[in-house]
Design a protein around this motif. Sequence first.
Motif, PDB file in Angstrom:
ATOM      1  N   GLN A 138      58.574  32.452  58.004  1.00  0.00           N
ATOM      2  CA  GLN A 138      59.786  33.166  57.595  1.00  0.00           C
ATOM      3  C   GLN A 138      59.663  33.557  56.127  1.00  0.00           C
ATOM      4  OE1 GLN A 138      62.477  30.224  58.873  1.00  0.00           O
ATOM      5  NE2 GLN A 138      62.608  31.037  60.942  1.00  0.00           N
ATOM      6  N   TRP A 139      59.204  34.776  55.923  1.00  0.00           N
ATOM      7  CA  TRP A 139      58.825  35.215  54.577  1.00  0.00           C
ATOM      8  C   TRP A 139      59.961  35.155  53.582  1.00  0.00           C
ATOM      9  CZ3 TRP A 139      53.961  35.685  53.258  1.00  0.00           C
ATOM     10  CH2 TRP A 139      53.017  35.887  54.273  1.00  0.00           C
ATOM     11  N   THR A 180      56.493  42.353  44.583  1.00  0.00           N
ATOM     12  CA  THR A 180      56.446  42.713  43.168  1.00  0.00           C
ATOM     13  C   THR A 180      55.013  42.835  42.680  1.00  0.00           C
ATOM     14  OG1 THR A 180      58.330  41.226  43.067  1.00  0.00           O
ATOM     15  CG2 THR A 180      57.681  42.262  41.042  1.00  0.00           C
ATOM     16  N   VAL A 181      54.155  41.918  43.127  1.00  0.00           N
ATOM     17  CA  VAL A 181      52.741  41.998  42.739  1.00  0.00           C
ATOM     18  C   VAL A 181      52.151  43.314  43.238  1.00  0.00           C
ATOM     19  CG1 VAL A 181      50.456  41.030  43.163  1.00  0.00           C
ATOM     20  CG2 VAL A 181      52.339  39.533  42.563  1.00  0.00           C
ATOM     21  N   TRP A 182      52.482  43.649  44.479  1.00  0.00           N
ATOM     22  CA  TRP A 182      52.003  44.895  45.066  1.00  0.00           C
ATOM     23  C   TRP A 182      52.400  46.080  44.203  1.00  0.00           C
ATOM     24  CZ3 TRP A 182      55.355  48.728  47.077  1.00  0.00           C
ATOM     25  CH2 TRP A 182      54.725  49.748  47.802  1.00  0.00           C
ATOM     26  N   GLN A 183      53.630  46.018  43.686  1.00  0.00           N
ATOM     27  CA  GLN A 183      54.111  47.148  42.911  1.00  0.00           C
ATOM     28  C   GLN A 183      53.533  47.190  41.495  1.00  0.00           C
ATOM     29  OE1 GLN A 183      58.269  47.785  43.362  1.00  0.00           O
ATOM     30  NE2 GLN A 183      58.063  49.865  42.668  1.00  0.00           N
ATOM     31  N   TYR A 184      53.262  46.025  40.911  1.00  0.00           N
ATOM     32  CA  TYR A 184      52.851  46.021  39.512  1.00  0.00           C
ATOM     33  C   TYR A 184      51.361  45.835  39.256  1.00  0.00           C
ATOM     34  CZ  TYR A 184      57.084  47.186  37.372  1.00  0.00           C
ATOM     35  OH  TYR A 184      58.144  47.920  36.961  1.00  0.00           O
ATOM     36  N   ALA A 185      50.587  45.487  40.304  1.00  0.00           N
ATOM     37  CA  ALA A 185      49.151  45.335  40.100  1.00  0.00           C
ATOM     38  C   ALA A 185      48.549  46.669  39.640  1.00  0.00           C
ATOM     39  CB  ALA A 185      48.486  44.856  41.387  1.00  0.00           C
ATOM     40  N   GLY A 186      49.055  47.773  40.166  1.00  0.00           N
ATOM     41  CA  GLY A 186      48.550  49.084  39.786  1.00  0.00           C
ATOM     42  C   GLY A 186      48.761  49.367  38.312  1.00  0.00           C
ATOM     43  N   TYR A 187      49.864  48.875  37.806  1.00  0.00           N
ATOM     44  CA  TYR A 187      50.192  49.099  36.411  1.00  0.00           C
ATOM     45  C   TYR A 187      49.206  48.367  35.495  1.00  0.00           C
ATOM     46  CZ  TYR A 187      52.888  48.414  32.130  1.00  0.00           C
ATOM     47  OH  TYR A 187      53.290  48.345  30.837  1.00  0.00           O
ATOM     48  N   ALA A 227      60.506  30.872  50.406  1.00  0.00           N
ATOM     49  CA  ALA A 227      61.133  32.153  50.735  1.00  0.00           C
ATOM     50  C   ALA A 227      60.878  33.188  49.646  1.00  0.00           C
ATOM     51  CB  ALA A 227      62.627  31.959  50.933  1.00  0.00           C
ATOM     52  N   THR A 228      60.576  32.735  48.420  1.00  0.00           N
ATOM     53  CA  THR A 228      60.345  33.707  47.352  1.00  0.00           C
ATOM     54  C   THR A 228      58.965  34.349  47.450  1.00  0.00           C
ATOM     55  OG1 THR A 228      59.545  31.976  45.905  1.00  0.00           O
ATOM     56  CG2 THR A 228      61.853  32.522  45.734  1.00  0.00           C
ATOM     57  N   LEU A 229      58.095  33.774  48.271  1.00  0.00           N
ATOM     58  CA  LEU A 229      56.740  34.330  48.399  1.00  0.00           C
ATOM     59  C   LEU A 229      56.773  35.813  48.750  1.00  0.00           C
ATOM     60  CD1 LEU A 229      54.527  31.717  50.235  1.00  0.00           C
ATOM     61  CD2 LEU A 229      54.148  32.796  48.016  1.00  0.00           C
ATOM     62  N   GLY A 230      57.667  36.164  49.686  1.00  0.00           N
ATOM     63  CA  GLY A 230      57.764  37.562  50.108  1.00  0.00           C
ATOM     64  C   GLY A 230      58.102  38.469  48.939  1.00  0.00           C
ATOM     65  N   TYR A 254      58.945  32.528  39.624  1.00  0.00           N
ATOM     66  CA  TYR A 254      58.677  33.963  39.804  1.00  0.00           C
ATOM     67  C   TYR A 254      57.775  34.477  38.708  1.00  0.00           C
ATOM     68  CZ  TYR A 254      62.597  35.318  42.892  1.00  0.00           C
ATOM     69  OH  TYR A 254      63.450  35.494  43.922  1.00  0.00           O
ATOM     70  N   SER A 255      58.204  34.194  37.466  1.00  0.00           N
ATOM     71  CA  SER A 255      57.490  34.752  36.318  1.00  0.00           C
ATOM     72  C   SER A 255      56.030  34.330  36.351  1.00  0.00           C
ATOM     73  CB  SER A 255      58.122  34.271  35.016  1.00  0.00           C
ATOM     74  OG  SER A 255      59.453  34.700  34.970  1.00  0.00           O
ATOM     75  N   VAL A 256      55.799  33.026  36.553  1.00  0.00           N
ATOM     76  CA  VAL A 256      54.424  32.530  36.528  1.00  0.00           C
ATOM     77  C   VAL A 256      53.606  33.182  37.647  1.00  0.00           C
ATOM     78  CG1 VAL A 256      53.018  30.467  36.801  1.00  0.00           C
ATOM     79  CG2 VAL A 256      55.123  30.369  35.474  1.00  0.00           C
ATOM     80  N   MET A 257      54.171  33.217  38.850  1.00  0.00           N
ATOM     81  CA  MET A 257      53.424  33.761  39.982  1.00  0.00           C
ATOM     82  C   MET A 257      53.177  35.259  39.819  1.00  0.00           C
ATOM     83  SD  MET A 257      53.015  31.254  42.211  1.00  0.00           S
ATOM     84  CE  MET A 257      53.057  31.734  43.913  1.00  0.00           C
ATOM     85  N   LEU A 258      54.211  35.950  39.316  1.00  0.00           N
ATOM     86  CA  LEU A 258      54.045  37.396  39.145  1.00  0.00           C
ATOM     87  C   LEU A 258      52.959  37.689  38.111  1.00  0.00           C
ATOM     88  CD1 LEU A 258      54.886  40.317  39.577  1.00  0.00           C
ATOM     89  CD2 LEU A 258      56.629  40.000  37.843  1.00  0.00           C
ATOM     90  N   LEU A 259      52.982  36.917  37.001  1.00  0.00           N
ATOM     91  CA  LEU A 259      51.970  37.118  35.959  1.00  0.00           C
ATOM     92  C   LEU A 259      50.572  36.892  36.522  1.00  0.00           C
ATOM     93  CD1 LEU A 259      53.502  35.440  32.815  1.00  0.00           C
ATOM     94  CD2 LEU A 259      53.041  37.837  33.207  1.00  0.00           C
ATOM     95  N   ALA A 260      50.418  35.726  37.184  1.00  0.00           N
ATOM     96  CA  ALA A 260      49.094  35.401  37.710  1.00  0.00           C
ATOM     97  C   ALA A 260      48.657  36.459  38.721  1.00  0.00           C
ATOM     98  CB  ALA A 260      49.135  34.025  38.360  1.00  0.00           C
ATOM     99  N   GLY A 261      49.565  36.818  39.629  1.00  0.00           N
ATOM    100  CA  GLY A 261      49.216  37.761  40.693  1.00  0.00           C
ATOM    101  C   GLY A 261      48.922  39.148  40.168  1.00  0.00           C
ATOM    102  N   ALA A 262      49.839  39.687  39.382  1.00  0.00           N
ATOM    103  CA  ALA A 262      49.687  41.087  38.961  1.00  0.00           C
ATOM    104  C   ALA A 262      48.521  41.247  37.998  1.00  0.00           C
ATOM    105  CB  ALA A 262      50.982  41.588  38.330  1.00  0.00           C
ATOM    106  N   ILE A 263      48.359  40.286  37.058  1.00  0.00           N
ATOM    107  CA  ILE A 263      47.270  40.425  36.099  1.00  0.00           C
ATOM    108  C   ILE A 263      45.924  40.170  36.779  1.00  0.00           C
ATOM    109  CG2 ILE A 263      46.237  39.424  34.027  1.00  0.00           C
ATOM    110  CD1 ILE A 263      48.981  39.283  32.860  1.00  0.00           C
ATOM    111  N   GLY A 264      45.872  39.132  37.608  1.00  0.00           N
ATOM    112  CA  GLY A 264      44.621  38.833  38.310  1.00  0.00           C
ATOM    113  C   GLY A 264      44.178  39.985  39.192  1.00  0.00           C
ATOM    114  N   LEU A 265      45.092  40.443  40.023  1.00  0.00           N
ATOM    115  CA  LEU A 265      44.746  41.509  40.959  1.00  0.00           C
ATOM    116  C   LEU A 265      44.446  42.813  40.220  1.00  0.00           C
ATOM    117  CD1 LEU A 265      44.526  41.989  44.005  1.00  0.00           C
ATOM    118  CD2 LEU A 265      46.882  42.798  43.981  1.00  0.00           C
TER     119      LEU A 265
END
Lengths: 420, 372
Positions: B156-157, B244-251, B236-239, B83-94
């Motif tokens: 199946q998200w 979370t990325v959607w919510q934190y990319a703005g930040y 299943a964690t992709l969803g 989670y942590s790695v994906m969230l970091l990559a996703g939110a910071i990248g986006l």
Amino acid sequence: MKMSLAKLFLVLAVALMLTVPQVSMAKELNGDLEIFSWWAGDEGPALQALIKQYKDQNPNVNVIDATVTGGSGVNAKAVLKTRMLGNEPPDSFQVHSGQELIGTWVKADRMEDLTFLFKEQGWMDSFPAGLIKLIGTDKGIWSVPVTIHRSNVMWYIPANLKKWGVTAPKTWADFLKIAPKLQKEGIVPLAMAENWTVNHLWESVALASLGADKWDALWAGKLRFDSPEVVKAWELFGKILKYTNKDASSLSWQQATDMMIDGKAAFNIMGDWAAGYMSTTKKMAPGKDFGWATSPDTGGEFMFLSDSFGLPKGAPNRDNAIAWLKVLGSKKGSDTFNPLKGSISPRTDSDLSKYNAYLQSASADFGKDRVVGSLAHGVAANETFMGGFSQIMEMFLKTHNAKAVSMACQQLADKSKIGK
Amino acid sequence: MREASRDRLKAFLTLLPSIILIGVFVYGFIGNTIWISMTDWGGDGALALEPEMEFVGLANYSDLFTGFLSSGFRQDLVNAVYYSVMLLAGAIGLGMFIAILLDQKPKGEDLLRTIFLYPMSLSFIVSGTIWRWLLAPQGGVNVLPTYVGLPPLTFQWTSSTKAVLEFNWQNLLQIFLYIAAFALIIIGLWVLKTRPHRAVKLWLGPGVVIGLFAWLGGSLLPQALFMEETHGFNLATLGIIMATVWQYAGYTMALYLAGFNGISQDLRDAAMLDGASTTAYYRHIAIPMLKPITISAVIILSHISLKMFDIIFAMTGPDNAQTGHPALSMYMTTFRANDFARGAAIAIVLFMVAAMFIVPYVVSQYRQRTRG
């Protein structure tokens, strides 16, 4: 010294109440009464009806309805625990009868013995003796049961079954015969939902595989979880799981029932609150629009669970709470609440004309069937076992290794002192 | 001199109440949790007014990492790392991407900025419920293609049981050695330029030796479990990660945008005058200048990802091995299974993981301060 003095006063107060019930009845109750429960949503109106009845009898009491929402009381129980640990108990709280109450609060010496109330109200005769045994220990009776739900029920839609040319299976062998056929036609043979409903299905399958005597022996610590019989039950469970929907973990129990109603699935094993959902929310007629049978291989057995209320030690408004418990246990209270909630009354003398066709049949079975306790809903085992069992179930869903989970269950049973 | 010491005294007295309060309510309770995690508080009489507790040392911890019954917790821990790695990559990248686009001052920049920042203001429980509905197996995103005449998606998200990047927990020791070797070599390469001798002796040498040993002698190492137990990145964690990325990319977008605006226009003009393209400007000038922002975003987001609770609870519920998280299992172990000692141990493990992120940051900041 201070404590024992307080206890002495408590004993005196109880003795006084027992000897002069007339006086205490005549006394006007006032102050607050905090009722802690998880009956919100569909069950809210039933609780409100009871509160109304209580208010009619005790108009001066201010009732505080402390409801915490969440299925099976997951959230409510956590809130209750923090309150009790902080020594701030509500006046009366909802709890599943059986080991969930006894293994948690009675073992911790936090509940008052209610035997006096059962004797005073004549409840020893109006509740079935087998039930009183399951809600009590050798030290006393610990809660007033309000509802009886049945857990081992298989639901179906008669019209759909007719269309597909199948009948409700009497045994799991029958089910495994018709299931591949249904699956080939694109119908899910057995609808299932999130984790706790899997536990719910397991207890029906395990009861079917073990039989009532061995089921009881399991929870009395006389049959080991890693014995061949239990491994066999897990293997049967694994076979049945193949015929359930793959997206189960993202569905609620209502959505699984909906799958059956909409004809996407053939059967659903769920407690009889599903009957309440279909008849009240979906406006379907029991026996006509939806049908039911005991879950396969469990004919003549009634797996029960029950909601009840207890009296915690140190309740701030003890008299008001006792008056509340009297309403709950009374015939009138029970027959007000249960038809609305969609459950049957634990009393043997309830007025069956107030209940619908399904509930009447369940009530008749409760009177004559062998009654066994549910695991998923807190009768059979304490909370330590239940919490761990949910994790073991996840392990099984991932590995389908019957032997490994049986061993894990035995370790868990040792840890949570099952049968001791 | 006297004036100065009186000022110091005043400052100390002013700080004293908060020092005491933080001492009691933060560090006191952490200490208490550490103590509880080393007892056997749980089971039968766990909720008595005076529960019986016995000191059992690190038994709860060794049970969490190697006990037969704790495979659920281990899965959760692995989930948390992914989670942590994906969230970091996703939110910071986006977030960085949106910030760069907005930095070009398009029309209606203010409006767009508000739109992108808005998801932040929703509570996790609300966005979790929305996403649960969006990612429902027979609805939401999966039926979108039917609007243009395509067959619906079947992914199946939040309930897929497939996992990728799996590894065997039995080889825990070997994995730890690999990680240690990797860290040593990285530090060694970093130090190589400034102090080559020291780097080889202290970091690179040991790193290579440990790595070789783990690679060649891995089968000789004691195994953590007596049976195979694989964990991996559950699809299943992709969803949940998407939500979370959607919510934190703005930040992160807001953080970077503030940083970009803070870079002086002269610098940009000078770079352009020297012939830098827009890409080169961001790559070689703007983004390296915002290193402090990136670091603080990493710290904050990794903490958020470790505390993740409500969004998972709303999207997939409490018992769901595929999407489980240590924060959830801590709550369930403590308040459902009444196993307070084990719950405390899980809390401390999470606390340690969080410390792994924040301590190096604080230390490096402190060093910079004293050097400067």
